[in-house]
Write an enzyme that holds these catalytic residues in place. Structure first.
Site, PDB file in Angstrom:
ATOM      1  N   CYS A   1      -7.568 -27.410   7.581  1.00 44.19           N
ATOM      2  CA  CYS A   1      -6.245 -26.902   7.966  1.00 44.19           C
ATOM      3  C   CYS A   1      -5.589 -27.822   8.998  1.00 44.19           C
ATOM      4  O   CYS A   1      -6.267 -28.598   9.687  1.00 44.19           O
ATOM      5  CB  CYS A   1      -6.353 -25.480   8.501  1.00 44.19           C
ATOM      6  SG  CYS A   1      -6.905 -25.324  10.215  1.00 44.19           S
TER       7      CYS A   1
ATOM      8  N   CYS B   1      -7.113 -27.631  12.652  1.00 43.17           N
ATOM      9  CA  CYS B   1      -8.371 -28.353  12.894  1.00 43.17           C
ATOM     10  C   CYS B   1      -8.168 -29.860  12.867  1.00 43.17           C
ATOM     11  O   CYS B   1      -8.909 -30.604  13.506  1.00 43.17           O
ATOM     12  CB  CYS B   1      -9.416 -27.931  11.860  1.00 43.17           C
ATOM     13  SG  CYS B   1     -10.018 -26.235  12.127  1.00 43.17           S
TER      14      CYS B   1
ATOM     15  N   ASP C   1       0.852  -1.190   0.000  1.00 45.52           N
ATOM     16  CA  ASP C   1       0.000   0.000   0.000  1.00 45.52           C
ATOM     17  C   ASP C   1       0.892   1.245   0.000  1.00 45.52           C
ATOM     18  O   ASP C   1       2.099   1.158   0.191  1.00 45.52           O
ATOM     19  CB  ASP C   1      -0.977  -0.025   1.173  1.00 45.52           C
ATOM     20  CG  ASP C   1      -0.309   0.107   2.522  1.00 45.52           C
ATOM     21  OD1 ASP C   1       0.894   0.377   2.579  1.00 45.52           O
ATOM     22  OD2 ASP C   1      -1.000  -0.073   3.543  1.00 45.52           O
TER      23      ASP C   1
ATOM     24  N   HIS D   1      -5.361 -20.992  11.325  1.00 45.43           N
ATOM     25  CA  HIS D   1      -6.706 -21.436  10.951  1.00 45.43           C
ATOM     26  C   HIS D   1      -7.469 -20.321  10.246  1.00 45.43           C
ATOM     27  O   HIS D   1      -8.119 -20.557   9.209  1.00 45.43           O
ATOM     28  CB  HIS D   1      -7.493 -21.881  12.188  1.00 45.43           C
ATOM     29  CG  HIS D   1      -8.967 -21.951  11.927  1.00 45.43           C
ATOM     30  ND1 HIS D   1      -9.550 -22.982  11.217  1.00 45.43           N
ATOM     31  CD2 HIS D   1      -9.974 -21.071  12.222  1.00 45.43           C
ATOM     32  CE1 HIS D   1     -10.848 -22.749  11.108  1.00 45.43           C
ATOM     33  NE2 HIS D   1     -11.131 -21.600  11.703  1.00 45.43           N
TER      34      HIS D   1
ATOM     35  N   CYS E   1     -13.253 -27.561   8.211  1.00 47.46           N
ATOM     36  CA  CYS E   1     -11.969 -26.978   7.796  1.00 47.46           C
ATOM     37  C   CYS E   1     -10.916 -28.064   7.615  1.00 47.46           C
ATOM     38  O   CYS E   1     -10.828 -28.999   8.419  1.00 47.46           O
ATOM     39  CB  CYS E   1     -11.497 -25.963   8.828  1.00 47.46           C
ATOM     40  SG  CYS E   1      -9.932 -25.156   8.412  1.00 47.46           S
TER      41      CYS E   1
ATOM     42  N   ASP F   1      -7.840  -7.286   0.897  1.00 51.13           N
ATOM     43  CA  ASP F   1      -6.887  -7.463   1.997  1.00 51.13           C
ATOM     44  C   ASP F   1      -7.566  -7.009   3.277  1.00 51.13           C
ATOM     45  O   ASP F   1      -8.473  -6.169   3.240  1.00 51.13           O
ATOM     46  CB  ASP F   1      -5.617  -6.629   1.779  1.00 51.13           C
ATOM     47  CG  ASP F   1      -5.839  -5.163   2.161  1.00 51.13           C
ATOM     48  OD1 ASP F   1      -5.461  -4.772   3.279  1.00 51.13           O
ATOM     49  OD2 ASP F   1      -6.413  -4.404   1.340  1.00 51.13           O
TER      50      ASP F   1
END
Length: 378
Positions: free
Chosen positions: A311, A314, A93, A340, A309, A271
């Site tokens: 991931c 999890c 940015d 996560h 999930c 974002d």
């Protein structure tokens, strides 16, 4: 050699699009969510884990990196990619948001923004030319034009003046980027549409940016307290004012349901600090709504953060264990929660891309909202 910058739309569904951005650092699948790496790190995560979550690109912060460790130092150390160990694209940015959020420390003029560092009180001038120079020193792949952001509650006169100045600064930013030699030849620059919630101001801003010419276009000045209904009202017209064959980036957004609604309205890139900040403060995102792991009811809950999930968090740890880590203030708690949450966001983007490609965005979005708002994380 991959192209400097090439945006391809593979499928559309209503106003939504899915496709890819090709850059020399890699491919960005859109709609894309960019984890925020403000100070050359996505907080509480290693770069390899950010990549494993599904992120194709991350965001760095011009204002913070220019103050610490300093753009010139990062350049001497090989640029931001080498410095932090991330080899995929980085968007930086321009510092415009900090101009607004740190308004008490700043003084604005046509030249730029003079400000006092929030770290040590030293004075600096951030102009369009200096913002682009910092982003070049960092080795940014998608450079953002320098703009002036004002609250949507400002008077029409203030909104109009800030938009018009932002367009003058956009031209100076583009000129500075084009003068950047090899960096300018191999990377991209986005302009930022301003104009608060006013359709006429937004159209004037879009027309000015298109006249200058950019690789992509951001919708700026939203998600600053106006509320979701007002933001969506603006997104009902603002994206369509920008070129259809260029990426559209909604800056600083947002909550999962914000993202779904913005994708439906034609936004390609996002974002937000929310998944990382929430991870550090005990909030986990799930497909049935966010949950606060500090709550005592999770003390003996042996289920995963989100049963849907995939991931590693999890698959390995229970809500009860993470509840303990969060309540005890253990660093691992912030790490697991953040990992996560980032995976949740990236999986949501993958689901949105798949739904658009299949022509099923509306039923997917409606089902997501119904489940997310009704479930309360249970």
């Amino acid at each position: 050699m991959p192209p400097r910058f090439a945006f391809t739309i593979a499928a559309t569904d209503g106003r939504a699009r899915t496709g890819t951005i090709q850059m020399q650092r890699g491919l960005i699948r859109t709609p894309a969510f960019m984890p925020v790496g403000t100070a050359a790190t996505v907080k509480a995560m290693k770069p390899a884990d950010v990549a494993a979550s599904g992120a194709d690109i991350i965001l760095g912060n011009t204002y913070h990196l220019m103050l610490r460790p300093g753009a010139e130092r990062v350049a001497r150390l090989g640029g931001l990619h080498a410095f932090m160990g991330w080899d995929r694209p980085i968007l930086t940015d321009s510092g415009g948001y900090q101009v607004m959020s740190l308004a008490d420390l700043t003084k604005r003029s046509e030249e730029g923004v003079s400000f006092k560092s929030h770290l040590d009180g030293t004075r600096h001038l951030l102009s369009p030319e200096r913002s682009i120079e910092i982003q070049r020193l960092l080795g940014s792949n998608i450079v953002m034009a320098f703009d002036e952001l004002v609250p949507t509650t400002s008077t029409r006169e203030v909104q109009a003046a800030a938009m018009e100045r932002s367009m003058r600064w956009a031209k100076r930013s583009r000129d500075a980027f084009d003068a950047g030699g090899e960096h300018g030849a191999n990377n991209a620059i986005f302009g930022i549409q301003q104009g608060a919630l006013d359709e006429g101001f937004r159209k004037a801003s879009a027309d000015a940016l298109i006249d200058i010419g950019f690789d992509g276009y951001a919708v700026g000045g939203l998600a600053v307290g106006e509320g979701q209904a007002a933001m969506f009202g603006c997104l009902d017209f603002a994206p369509a004012q920008l070129p259809a064959d260029k990426p559209r980036y909604l800056m600083g957004v947002g909550k999962p349901d914000d993202i779904v609604g913005a994708v439906e309205r034609g936004i390609d890139m996002f974002d937000c600090v929310m998944p990382t900040r929430s991870g550090r403060t005990g909030q986990a995102f799930t497909r049935t709504g966010p949950i606060n792991l500090r709550n005592a009811k999770f003390g003996e809950d042996q289920g995963p953060l989100d049963p849907a999930c995939d991931c590693p968090v999890c698959a390995t740890w229970s809500r009860a264990y993470i509840h303990h880590l969060v309540r005890a203030g253990e660093i691992l708690g912030a790490m697991l929660m953040t990992e996560h949450n980032i995976r949740f966001y990236e999986a949501l983007m993958a689901d949105l891309r798949g739904a658009i490609a299949a022509g099923e965005l509306t039923p997917f979005a409606d089902a997501f909202r119904a489940r997310y708002h009704r479930g309360k994380g249970e």
